[in-house]
Every structure is written in C-alpha cells, then in structure tokens.
Motif scaffolding. Structure first.
Motif, PDB file in Angstrom:
ATOM      1  N   ARG A  11       0.871  -1.183   0.000  1.00 53.45           N
ATOM      2  CA  ARG A  11       0.000   0.000   0.000  1.00 53.45           C
ATOM      3  C   ARG A  11       0.901   1.223   0.000  1.00 53.45           C
ATOM      4  O   ARG A  11       1.701   1.411   0.937  1.00 53.45           O
ATOM      5  CB  ARG A  11      -0.923   0.011   1.215  1.00 53.45           C
ATOM      6  N   ILE A  12       0.781   2.044  -1.032  1.00 50.06           N
ATOM      7  CA  ILE A  12       1.618   3.225  -1.186  1.00 50.06           C
ATOM      8  C   ILE A  12       0.771   4.457  -0.897  1.00 50.06           C
ATOM      9  O   ILE A  12      -0.303   4.634  -1.494  1.00 50.06           O
ATOM     10  CB  ILE A  12       2.200   3.326  -2.615  1.00 50.06           C
ATOM     11  N   THR A  13       1.236   5.294   0.027  1.00 46.81           N
ATOM     12  CA  THR A  13       0.463   6.464   0.437  1.00 46.81           C
ATOM     13  C   THR A  13       1.239   7.748   0.154  1.00 46.81           C
ATOM     14  O   THR A  13       2.476   7.756   0.107  1.00 46.81           O
ATOM     15  CB  THR A  13       0.131   6.401   1.936  1.00 46.81           C
ATOM     16  N   ALA A  14       0.499   8.814  -0.031  1.00 49.40           N
ATOM     17  CA  ALA A  14       1.080  10.152  -0.167  1.00 49.40           C
ATOM     18  C   ALA A  14       0.045  11.149   0.318  1.00 49.40           C
ATOM     19  O   ALA A  14      -1.101  11.146  -0.153  1.00 49.40           O
ATOM     20  CB  ALA A  14       1.453  10.448  -1.620  1.00 49.40           C
ATOM     21  N   SER A  15       0.419  11.994   1.275  1.00 49.92           N
ATOM     22  CA  SER A  15      -0.520  12.969   1.814  1.00 49.92           C
ATOM     23  C   SER A  15       0.233  14.156   2.382  1.00 49.92           C
ATOM     24  O   SER A  15       1.433  14.093   2.642  1.00 49.92           O
ATOM     25  CB  SER A  15      -1.395  12.336   2.913  1.00 49.92           C
ATOM     26  N   LYS A  16      -0.510  15.251   2.578  1.00 53.20           N
ATOM     27  CA  LYS A  16       0.046  16.418   3.251  1.00 53.20           C
ATOM     28  C   LYS A  16      -1.112  17.270   3.773  1.00 53.20           C
ATOM     29  O   LYS A  16      -2.269  17.114   3.344  1.00 53.20           O
ATOM     30  CB  LYS A  16       0.930  17.240   2.314  1.00 53.20           C
ATOM     31  N   TYR A  17      -0.781  18.163   4.691  1.00 53.33           N
ATOM     32  CA  TYR A  17      -1.792  19.101   5.198  1.00 53.33           C
ATOM     33  C   TYR A  17      -2.346  19.924   4.048  1.00 53.33           C
ATOM     34  O   TYR A  17      -1.607  20.363   3.157  1.00 53.33           O
ATOM     35  CB  TYR A  17      -1.167  20.014   6.246  1.00 53.33           C
ATOM     36  N   HIS A  18      -3.672  20.167   4.085  1.00 48.59           N
ATOM     37  CA  HIS A  18      -4.288  20.948   3.015  1.00 48.59           C
ATOM     38  C   HIS A  18      -4.920  22.243   3.528  1.00 48.59           C
ATOM     39  O   HIS A  18      -4.577  23.326   3.062  1.00 48.59           O
ATOM     40  CB  HIS A  18      -5.346  20.116   2.287  1.00 48.59           C
ATOM     41  N   SER A  19      -5.833  22.153   4.470  1.00 46.65           N
ATOM     42  CA  SER A  19      -6.555  23.363   4.865  1.00 46.65           C
ATOM     43  C   SER A  19      -7.357  23.113   6.136  1.00 46.65           C
ATOM     44  O   SER A  19      -7.444  21.984   6.622  1.00 46.65           O
ATOM     45  CB  SER A  19      -7.512  23.804   3.742  1.00 46.65           C
ATOM     46  N   GLN A  20      -7.955  24.206   6.643  1.00 43.83           N
ATOM     47  CA  GLN A  20      -8.882  24.124   7.765  1.00 43.83           C
ATOM     48  C   GLN A  20     -10.227  24.691   7.331  1.00 43.83           C
ATOM     49  O   GLN A  20     -10.285  25.645   6.547  1.00 43.83           O
ATOM     50  CB  GLN A  20      -8.366  24.883   8.980  1.00 43.83           C
ATOM     51  N   ARG A  21     -11.296  24.097   7.854  1.00 47.10           N
ATOM     52  CA  ARG A  21     -12.649  24.548   7.558  1.00 47.10           C
ATOM     53  C   ARG A  21     -13.450  24.668   8.848  1.00 47.10           C
ATOM     54  O   ARG A  21     -13.272  23.862   9.769  1.00 47.10           O
ATOM     55  CB  ARG A  21     -13.357  23.556   6.618  1.00 47.10           C
ATOM     56  N   GLN A  22     -14.332  25.662   8.897  1.00 51.72           N
ATOM     57  CA  GLN A  22     -15.158  25.837  10.089  1.00 51.72           C
ATOM     58  C   GLN A  22     -16.236  24.771  10.146  1.00 51.72           C
ATOM     59  O   GLN A  22     -16.871  24.449   9.135  1.00 51.72           O
ATOM     60  CB  GLN A  22     -15.801  27.221  10.109  1.00 51.72           C
ATOM     61  N   VAL A  23     -16.437  24.219  11.338  1.00 48.91           N
ATOM     62  CA  VAL A  23     -17.502  23.251  11.568  1.00 48.91           C
ATOM     63  C   VAL A  23     -18.733  24.013  12.027  1.00 48.91           C
ATOM     64  O   VAL A  23     -18.707  24.697  13.048  1.00 48.91           O
ATOM     65  CB  VAL A  23     -17.094  22.213  12.637  1.00 48.91           C
TER      66      VAL A  23
END
Length: 212
Positions: A149-161
C-alpha cells in the motif's frame, strides 16, 4: 530529521524490464460519494498510470512497459501469482518485475477537530483536512509476490464546523491540482520501493524525499 530508507524490494536484474498492469478501481472515501468526485479522481488516476512508466524509467534506469492484453480473468489469476500467466507476461516483455495496480484512492480526509472558546462563551470548531492519493498494488519479482500500500498525503486546509462534528470539505474540482500533486508523490514512492532514498521526516511523520 534526516532519514535514509533502504529499498524494500531491491531490483534483481536491471537487464530485465518492468511491466505495469492496471487491475484497479477508483475510490473516493468520504461521507458522500458523488459523481463529480469520482470523475475528478478517475481523471487523475489515468494521468497517474500513464506517467508512472516514465517515473520508473527515470529513477530505476530500466525499460518499462504497460500491458493491455490481459483479460480480467488473467489479471485475477496473476494477482494470485499464477505460474502460467506470470510466465506468459514475463516472456512477452522480457520482464522480471510485474506491478499490478489494484486500488486508487484520492481526495481529502478530515484529520481532527480543534475547539476554541469565543469571548461570548460560545465554542468554535475548525476541521483540519489532508489531501491524499493512495494505491494498493501487487508486485511480482521473479517468483516472489509482495502486497504493498503506497500512500502520499500532506496538510491541506482548515474549515469551520457549523454543526456537530461535520464540515464541508475541500471541493474536488477546485482542488484537483493538489490531489494530482499527491499522485505524483505516490508515483515517486512506488519507484522508492526498488531503490534507496534519502529525505526528511516532517512534523506529521511523513517522509519527504530530497536526495534525488
């Protein structure tokens, strides 16, 4: 922090080739599956699969081919390392490595909810999102089979709940380039299975290659 990751599957014969087989489905994990989301990730998956041979050729200095001749039944047999199908495709392409791409997952994941108290005593909530592109694959080298299983990710953004713990996540069409960036990183991570890599580990515990 500097880190070196050794090859998980060292190449045995550089005189041979690599064969890619698309045996995969596209998934867009989330609270609601929409046609638009699936269309965006499917587009990125097609680009990813068409670009992966060039990444492997450049990084590993080996011939790379994409097979389009196998039937769905033969792909299913190859996923179980069937001797006859394996021998047929390796002979056809003079290959010693077969990579079968099985699942493609792309999009945005909600990582955590941060709470803060306002001056009026009310509570505000912010959801943190990461962008990702992950793949599941079966790799055959010689007569050895590996599930990866090959993964790639990074922080993207914040959204108000606005209510409960749910927030409207980033739009797939508007943020397509960010998913595509993770697909490119994923391709590099695929080639990294077969070679030593130098890089750094960021604050999220993710390895970022820097030594290429």
């Amino acid at each position: 922090m500097q880190k070196t990751i050794m090859a998980e599957i060292p190449v045995q014969y550089y005189s041979k080739s690599i064969v890619l087989v698309d045996a995969g489905d596209v998934y867009t994990p989330g609270l609601a599956l929409t046609k638009k989301r699936e269309e965006v990730v499917t587009q990125i998956k097609r680009i990813y699969f068409s670009n992966l041979p060039d990444v492997l050729k450049k990084d590993l200095q080996m011939p790379v081919f994409t097979d389009t001749t196998l039937t769905e039944g033969e792909k299913a047999l190859l996923l179980q390392n069937d001797n006859n199908v394996r021998a047929k495709i390796m002979e056809r392409y003079k290959a010693n490595i077969i990579i079968l791409l099985q699942n493609y997952e792309g999009g945005f994941s909600q990582d955590e909810i941060q709470r803060s108290r306002n001056t009026d005593g009310s509570i505000s909530k912010q959801a943190t999102y990461s962008v990702f592109f992950n793949t599941n694959m079966t790799i055959i080298q010689g007569d050895q089979l590996y599930r990866k299983r090959i993964t790639a990710s990074k922080y993207h953004s914040q959204r108000q709940v606005l209510s409960g713990l749910l927030a409207r996540g980033p739009g797939y069409e508007a943020n397509k380039k960010d998913i595509a960036e993770m697909a490119q990183r994923n391709a590099s991570n695929v080639s990294g299975l077969f070679r030593d890599r130098r890089g750094v580990v960021n604050g999220r515990g993710e390895f970022i290659e820097t030594g290429r």
